[in-house]
Write a protein that holds these residues in place. Sequence first.
Motif, short mmCIF file in Angstrom:
data_model
loop_
_atom_site.label_atom_id
_atom_site.label_comp_id
_atom_site.label_asym_id
_atom_site.label_seq_id
_atom_site.Cartn_x
_atom_site.Cartn_y
_atom_site.Cartn_z
N GLY A 75 11.20 -4.84 12.76
CA GLY A 75 12.48 -4.13 12.74
C GLY A 75 12.36 -2.76 12.12
N ALA A 76 11.64 -2.68 10.99
CA ALA A 76 11.45 -1.39 10.32
C ALA A 76 10.66 -0.43 11.19
CB ALA A 76 10.73 -1.61 8.99
N LEU A 77 9.63 -0.93 11.88
CA LEU A 77 8.84 -0.08 12.77
C LEU A 77 9.69 0.47 13.92
CD1 LEU A 77 5.45 -2.00 13.07
CD2 LEU A 77 5.71 0.40 12.45
N SER A 78 10.54 -0.38 14.49
CA SER A 78 11.40 0.08 15.59
C SER A 78 12.32 1.20 15.14
CB SER A 78 12.24 -1.09 16.12
OG SER A 78 11.43 -2.12 16.62
N VAL A 79 12.96 1.02 14.00
CA VAL A 79 13.88 2.04 13.48
C VAL A 79 13.13 3.35 13.21
CG1 VAL A 79 15.40 2.66 11.56
CG2 VAL A 79 15.48 0.35 12.53
N LEU B 44 4.19 8.40 8.63
CA LEU B 44 3.34 7.70 7.67
C LEU B 44 3.89 6.31 7.36
CD1 LEU B 44 0.81 7.99 6.05
CD2 LEU B 44 2.12 9.07 4.23
N GLY B 45 5.21 6.18 7.43
CA GLY B 45 5.82 4.86 7.26
C GLY B 45 5.34 3.89 8.33
N CYS B 46 5.22 4.38 9.57
CA CYS B 46 4.72 3.53 10.66
C CYS B 46 3.30 3.05 10.36
CB CYS B 46 4.75 4.30 11.98
SG CYS B 46 6.40 4.65 12.61
N VAL B 47 2.45 3.96 9.93
CA VAL B 47 1.05 3.60 9.63
C VAL B 47 1.00 2.59 8.48
CG1 VAL B 47 -1.18 4.47 8.83
CG2 VAL B 47 0.17 5.80 10.47
N SER B 48 1.74 2.86 7.42
CA SER B 48 1.73 1.98 6.26
C SER B 48 2.24 0.58 6.62
CB SER B 48 2.61 2.59 5.15
OG SER B 48 2.71 1.70 4.06
N LEU C 297 0.81 -1.22 0.00
CA LEU C 297 0.00 0.00 0.00
C LEU C 297 0.84 1.27 0.00
CD1 LEU C 297 -2.71 -1.12 2.59
CD2 LEU C 297 -3.02 -0.82 0.13
N GLY C 298 2.12 1.14 -0.35
CA GLY C 298 3.00 2.31 -0.31
C GLY C 298 2.50 3.47 -1.15
N LEU D 21 6.30 16.39 1.87
CA LEU D 21 7.27 15.98 0.85
C LEU D 21 8.11 14.80 1.34
CD1 LEU D 21 8.52 19.42 -0.56
CD2 LEU D 21 7.23 17.66 -1.79
N ALA D 22 8.44 14.82 2.62
CA ALA D 22 9.22 13.70 3.19
C ALA D 22 8.36 12.46 3.34
CB ALA D 22 9.81 14.11 4.54
N ALA D 23 7.07 12.66 3.62
CA ALA D 23 6.18 11.52 3.87
C ALA D 23 5.81 10.77 2.60
CB ALA D 23 4.91 12.01 4.57
N ALA D 24 5.62 11.50 1.49
CA ALA D 24 5.10 10.87 0.27
C ALA D 24 5.97 9.71 -0.23
CB ALA D 24 4.92 11.92 -0.83
N PRO D 25 7.30 9.88 -0.39
CA PRO D 25 8.10 8.74 -0.85
C PRO D 25 8.50 7.80 0.28
CG PRO D 25 9.51 10.66 -0.64
CD PRO D 25 8.10 11.11 -0.31
N ALA D 26 8.36 8.25 1.52
CA ALA D 26 8.85 7.45 2.65
C ALA D 26 8.13 6.13 2.78
CB ALA D 26 8.74 8.25 3.94
N VAL D 27 6.82 6.11 2.45
CA VAL D 27 6.07 4.87 2.61
C VAL D 27 6.65 3.76 1.74
CG1 VAL D 27 3.90 5.85 3.41
CG2 VAL D 27 4.40 5.85 0.99
N MET D 28 7.09 4.10 0.54
CA MET D 28 7.69 3.09 -0.34
C MET D 28 9.08 2.71 0.14
SD MET D 28 6.16 4.61 -3.92
CE MET D 28 5.91 6.26 -3.27
N LEU D 29 9.80 3.69 0.71
CA LEU D 29 11.11 3.39 1.27
C LEU D 29 11.00 2.41 2.43
CD1 LEU D 29 14.16 3.90 1.63
CD2 LEU D 29 13.57 5.87 3.06
N TRP D 30 10.01 2.62 3.30
CA TRP D 30 9.86 1.72 4.44
C TRP D 30 9.38 0.34 4.02
CZ3 TRP D 30 12.40 2.56 8.58
CH2 TRP D 30 12.70 3.86 8.99
N ASP D 31 8.67 0.24 2.90
CA ASP D 31 8.35 -1.09 2.34
C ASP D 31 9.63 -1.85 2.03
OD1 ASP D 31 5.60 -1.05 2.47
OD2 ASP D 31 5.30 -0.32 0.43
N LEU D 32 10.60 -1.14 1.43
CA LEU D 32 11.88 -1.77 1.08
C LEU D 32 12.67 -2.17 2.32
CD1 LEU D 32 12.99 0.58 -1.87
CD2 LEU D 32 11.98 -1.71 -2.03
#
Length: 407
Positions: free
Chosen positions: A279-283, A316-320, A139-140, A259-270
């Motif tokens: 692990g990603a959530l903790s970081v 937003l990465g946390c939510v995604s 859902l990124g 601007l930081a949030a929009a691409p971050a969701v796809m970054l956190w998927d990776l």
Amino acid sequence: MTIASLQSQRFKVLLAGVFSQILCIGVARFAYTPLLPVMQQQSWIGDADGGWLAALNYAGYMLGAVLAASIRSIYLKDTLFRIGLVLAVLTTAGMALTEHFWLWAGLRFLAGLSSSGSMLLASGLILHWLIQHQQRGELGIHFAGVGIGIVVAALAVELMLGLSLNWQAQWWGFSALGAALLVPAWRWLPRPVKPVSGAGTAPQAPAKPPSRTFMRLMLPAYFCAGYGYVISATFIVTIVEREPLLAGAGNWTFALVGLAAAPAVMLWDLVARRIGYLGALSVAMWIQVVGIVLPAITSSLAGVLFSAVLYGGTFLGCVSLVLTMAGRLYPSSPAKLMGQMTLAYGAAQIFAPALTGMLAEASGNYRLGLWLAGGFVAVGALFLMWLRKVDQTAQRLDVEAKALKVA
């Protein structure tokens, strides 16, 4: 359906989700953040009142989460999602029609209800369509709409301030924008259809319900994340505008968050693919702690902008990550766990803005509120680290048990 037409349809489905997020989150929910200081300057509203209005907005969101978690029919979910789109436009327009606190409160509550539709119901509908058509269930791109919505809200207020529009005219401007966004959000997300008898549909992966230990640690961790998220999301523009050296930079700071949030969701998927969702959530949450407390430490423009990047790049990465994890655990009914998680996240968002607003009114600044928010997120990160250790131990024991059976 050919591969080319399927990819085109997939793109439109994801874009429908993006437009729904810009409408229901960016306009109906987050337009309030950059408009709050304008309303405080031009109307009677104070810090405590502003906090209570935000709290009622999140109470509406929480009720929406309860409804999303309780509904089983995919067709009813689709209907409620579309009602939410209309409600987002109407509640935005309604804010321009009154200065009565309780009418504002009702409108913010209903706006929160509509925002849960785009966040939870749309997420479930999109995941359902992707899985049904054998597409990757991530859902990124959908959640990138939240970041884009924040940018749109911040820049729209900056533009309308340049045109010398008052707060009421700005709410009217947002309602017109919302009406335009409603069209593609409505039309490009197909209504769910019953599968044709004998048609080849993608097999549903079995549900993997989380353990009681998982839920006992995950829910308080996400509660803490919700507390930290809502303070900056609600007050960041006001916080920046009250610093004498930063006056005029509030909307640009909020735009940078988006601007930081929009691409971050796809970054956190990776990142999650490499180190797992926990692990990603903790970081992400440890980084978010720094982003939240920086404005309490420094009033320099560089420090505030860096804070905006860290906060926008993580909340937003946390939510995604959490909602995508819910979809993987319950592929046939993702809203079930999504709703439970969002209840924990939303519970903190009801009292946190009200408490922070009262603290700010009593002390004259938001520093204590920021430190408290950062502390909550740090505690949540510790819960996640504990949960990850428990999860790794359980996986190791499972592997050992299977090895013994083979032997």
